[in-house]
Motif scaffolding. Structure first.
Motif, PDB file in Angstrom:
ATOM      1  N   VAL A  41       0.847  -1.195   0.000  1.00 45.84           N
ATOM      2  CA  VAL A  41       0.000   0.000   0.000  1.00 45.84           C
ATOM      3  C   VAL A  41       0.882   1.246   0.000  1.00 45.84           C
ATOM      4  CG1 VAL A  41      -1.786   1.296   1.223  1.00 45.84           C
ATOM      5  CG2 VAL A  41      -1.825  -1.217   1.244  1.00 45.84           C
ATOM      6  N   LYS A  92       0.339   5.030   0.521  1.00 45.16           N
ATOM      7  CA  LYS A  92      -0.673   5.958   1.020  1.00 45.16           C
ATOM      8  C   LYS A  92      -0.117   7.381   1.008  1.00 45.16           C
ATOM      9  CE  LYS A  92      -3.960   6.508   4.848  1.00 45.16           C
ATOM     10  NZ  LYS A  92      -5.137   6.396   3.974  1.00 45.16           N
ATOM     11  N   THR A 119      -1.839  -1.267  -3.948  1.00 48.54           N
ATOM     12  CA  THR A 119      -2.919  -0.308  -3.726  1.00 48.54           C
ATOM     13  C   THR A 119      -2.340   1.100  -3.623  1.00 48.54           C
ATOM     14  OG1 THR A 119      -4.319  -1.916  -2.578  1.00 48.54           O
ATOM     15  CG2 THR A 119      -4.746   0.413  -2.139  1.00 48.54           C
ATOM     16  N   ASP A 148      -3.530   4.754  -2.380  1.00 48.03           N
ATOM     17  CA  ASP A 148      -4.582   5.368  -1.569  1.00 48.03           C
ATOM     18  C   ASP A 148      -4.209   6.831  -1.333  1.00 48.03           C
ATOM     19  OD1 ASP A 148      -6.591   5.985   0.156  1.00 48.03           O
ATOM     20  OD2 ASP A 148      -6.227   4.329   1.548  1.00 48.03           O
ATOM     21  N   GLU A 149      -4.974   7.745  -1.944  1.00 44.91           N
ATOM     22  CA  GLU A 149      -4.628   9.164  -1.899  1.00 44.91           C
ATOM     23  C   GLU A 149      -5.754  10.008  -1.311  1.00 44.91           C
ATOM     24  OE1 GLU A 149      -1.897   9.112  -5.999  1.00 44.91           O
ATOM     25  OE2 GLU A 149      -3.739  10.317  -5.892  1.00 44.91           O
ATOM     26  N   THR A 150      -5.348  10.927  -0.471  1.00 37.90           N
ATOM     27  CA  THR A 150      -6.265  11.960   0.019  1.00 37.90           C
ATOM     28  C   THR A 150      -5.622  13.313  -0.266  1.00 37.90           C
ATOM     29  OG1 THR A 150      -7.121  10.537   1.784  1.00 37.90           O
ATOM     30  CG2 THR A 150      -7.453  12.918   2.017  1.00 37.90           C
ATOM     31  N   LYS A 169      -8.582   5.978  -4.908  1.00 34.50           N
ATOM     32  CA  LYS A 169      -8.037   4.676  -4.525  1.00 34.50           C
ATOM     33  C   LYS A 169      -7.974   3.770  -5.749  1.00 34.50           C
ATOM     34  CE  LYS A 169      -8.366   1.213  -0.845  1.00 34.50           C
ATOM     35  NZ  LYS A 169      -9.098   0.803   0.375  1.00 34.50           N
TER      36      LYS A 169
END
Length: 615
Positions: free
Chosen positions: A411, A413, A531, A533-535, A578
């Motif tokens: 992952v 992130k 994976t 996973d971005e904010t 995501k």
């Protein structure tokens, strides 16, 4: 001039008919492997190859290797012109020798190479090379056609063995095996022949090309290497030979034994972690491959005194400390490398280039990669993950499979805070958390010079005009987890059109950064799922609002999933993105379907977020 026109005409005909271009042709080749006993072996390679053009010139070179056990005893190369006239002869005195070892390695293996230094195309090279070996663990693999754009008229493998010797072999993509008695019944001759193999164009991957080739793998049934007798008819036998070769090499220095005596009697996992860290702090990797040292570990006392060793020595050193504390551990032999092919576990033979350690703790196994000074225990990364390896145990050696790092563990992130001004410029604060195989990048941060690190960090961003004003890295010493913090100044992140600003949702990294489908070969292998996973929080310029906002979308396929959610409130845009990519190999129709999946992601990634001024 006529020759040039002829070559151009041939190339045009090949292009029109779809026929593969032919850069070189092997007219005749015979590889003879003469096993004279458990300790003696002679390999003779005789071949004639015609080189048609500059693109095929590399096939004119003779390249092989020597080491302490394997020596080139006879060599001759003859060059003939297009009419068959002998131009020159090259003997062993013209052979170039240079080390196989890298700058941080010490070894006695050398390349042997000859350049014909003749380029009046077409021409023919005839080679006869004889190698003598004293002791052998490996036998040659016969692959008649191992290069693109090279055809084969005829190629033969001959293996001569004593009448009472058991030859072990594995055939792929051919059935031409023949056996006959020779030397008045004292020897047996095994032979294989292929004919009329046409050239193959470079429009497939080399992996798929080589998998389709006729080939024969050879392995000894019994052998003697530097006085050590071994049998290879089973993995148990091979494992026992490796153990005998490396026994009685676990003596430690008195100071180390005292340190071990003073350690508290913790549980196995804690003790392993303590000793692993002790080893990492005191040692470094230096490859030493002299003589049988290519297979045999340096003594633990050597590493204890000098603080360095190669994979076997460092693994043996760790094993010796565990043994002193009463903790059993096992060697694990592996074919290492991020993209290494899997071993043929149904064909016991020396297919390995690396060793690491395993410790059984109740129902769990703790894996220890002993060549790294920075990774935590039980992390092996892409170097030895997800493949068959040999678990070495007295009389019980067996093939096992190493852990798989999948999309749930791998992952990446990212949390980004982006402050946008009215001209489209931005300040970006980015936190990146690396887990699973992404943790492999920690080796870069621990080994790069400051200049190399600067270049690497710049390569991680796709903006046209930006400056990295701050960078911090933090590694969790107990977990395979890495955290990086970046601060960037980005010019023209948003495109300014009149009094509006235009952004796209995927403003950190495009999908091409992670996946590179080859539309020419129409083949893609995702060896490890992952994976993303971005904010992203975007602070809008004062007096700006969102005029156009894409809708939330989700895609679910056999290849993976994609989800994006964009919201706007209190002068901020929040983007949740995501991407899950699953492990798999794709070609032909499945490749097209995967490519369609990727294009859908890119379309959604490049939707327009339009900002306008408040009235």
């Amino acid at each position: 001039m006529k020759n040039l026109l002829y070559i151009v005409l041939i190339l045009c005909i090949q292009e029109a008919t779809g026929q593969a271009r032919e850069f070189a042709r092997i007219n005749k080749e015979t590889l003879t492997v003469d096993i004279k006993g458990q300790e003696r072996l002679q390999v003779t390679n005789e071949y004639s190859i015609t080189i048609y053009n500059e693109a095929g010139y590399s096939s004119a070179h003779f390249i092989d290797y020597e080491d302490q056990f394997r020596k080139l005893s006879s060599f001759v190369m003859i060059i003939r012109d297009k009419a068959g006239k002998k131009i020159k002869s090259i003997g062993s005195g013209k052979i170039m020798r240079f080390s196989l070892s890298q700058s941080f390695e010490t070894g006695d293996a050398n390349y042997v190479a000859v350049d014909p230094e003749y380029k009046n195309f077409p021409f023919t090279v005839e080679v006869t090379a004889v190698f003598d070996q004293k002791g052998f663990l490996n036998l040659p693999t016969w692959i008649p056609r191992d290069r693109f754009n090279v055809s084969v008229d005829a190629s033969t493998l001959k293996v001569v063995i004593p009448f009472d010797y058991r030859l072990r072999f594995k055939e792929e993509n051919l059935k031409s095996h023949n056996v006959e008695s020779i030397n008045k019944g004292k020897s047996n001759l095994h032979s294989w022949t292929v004919k009329d193999l046409s050239a193959v164009e470079r429009d497939v991957t080399y992996k798929s090309f080589i998998e389709d080739q006729p080939k024969v793998y050879l392995a000894p049934s019994s052998f003697v290497l530097d006085g050590y007798v071994g049998k290879m008819i089973s993995w148990e036998g091979f494992g026992d030979w490796f153990l005998e070769l490396n026994q009685n090499r676990n003596t430690l220095l008195p100071g180390t034994m005292k340190m071990l005596d003073d350690l508290p009697n913790d549980d196995v996992e804690t003790t392993v972690a303590t000793l692993y860290k002790y080893m990492q702090d005191r040692t470094r990797y230096v490859s030493i491959q002299l003589g049988i040292g290519g297979f045999q570990s340096l003594p633990a006392k050597f590493v204890d005194e000098r603080g360095y060793g190669e994979c076997k020595a460092l693994t043996n050193y760790m094993k010796a400390m565990l043994h002193y504390k009463g903790i059993k551990s096992n060697y694990i032999l592996a074919k290492a490398g991020q993209d290494a092919s899997n071993i043929k576990n149904e064909f016991p033979s020396n297919q390995f280039n690396h060793v690491f350690l395993g410790v059984v703790d109740n129902q769990d196994t703790i894996f220890l990669e002993c060549t790294s000074q920075t990774i935590p225990p039980n992390y092996i990364g892409t170097f030895t993950d997800d493949r068959h390896v040999l678990w070495v145990d007295s009389a019980r050696s067996q093939i096992i499979r190493t852990p798989v790092y999948d999309e749930n563990e791998n992952v990446l992130k990212k949390n980004a805070n982006l402050n946008l001004d009215e001209n489209g410029n931005a300040n970006l604060d980015l936190d990146v958390n690396y887990n699973g195989i992404f943790f492999d990048k920690s080796s870069l941060f621990n080994t790069y010079t400051s200049e190399q690190l600067d270049d690497y960090n710049l390569s991680q961003f796709d903006y046209r005009d930006f400056t990295i004003t701050n960078f911090e890295v933090d590694q969790n010493v107990n977990l395979a987890e890495l955290n990086c913090k970046y601060t960037l100044e980005i010019q023209n992140l948003a495109k300014k059109v009149a009094d509006r600003l235009i952004l796209v949702p995927a403003m950190l990294q495009p999908m091409d950064f992670y996946i590179h489908p080859n539309e020419f070969t129409r083949y893609l292998e995702i060896r490890r799922g992952f994976t993303l996973d971005e904010t992203i929080i975007v602070d809008l310029p004062e007096n700006f609002r969102v005029d156009v906002k894409p809708e939330s979308e989700a895609i679910s396929t056999q290849f993976g999933n994609y989800e994006i959610n964009i919201s706007y409130e209190l002068n901020k845009i929040r983007i949740l993105r995501k991407v899950i990519i699953k492990k798999g190999s794709y070609e032909a129709d499945t490749f097209d379907a995967f490519l369609d999946f990727k294009k859908k992601i890119e379309k959604l990634d490049n939707q327009k977020i339009v900002l306008g001024k408040k009235t």
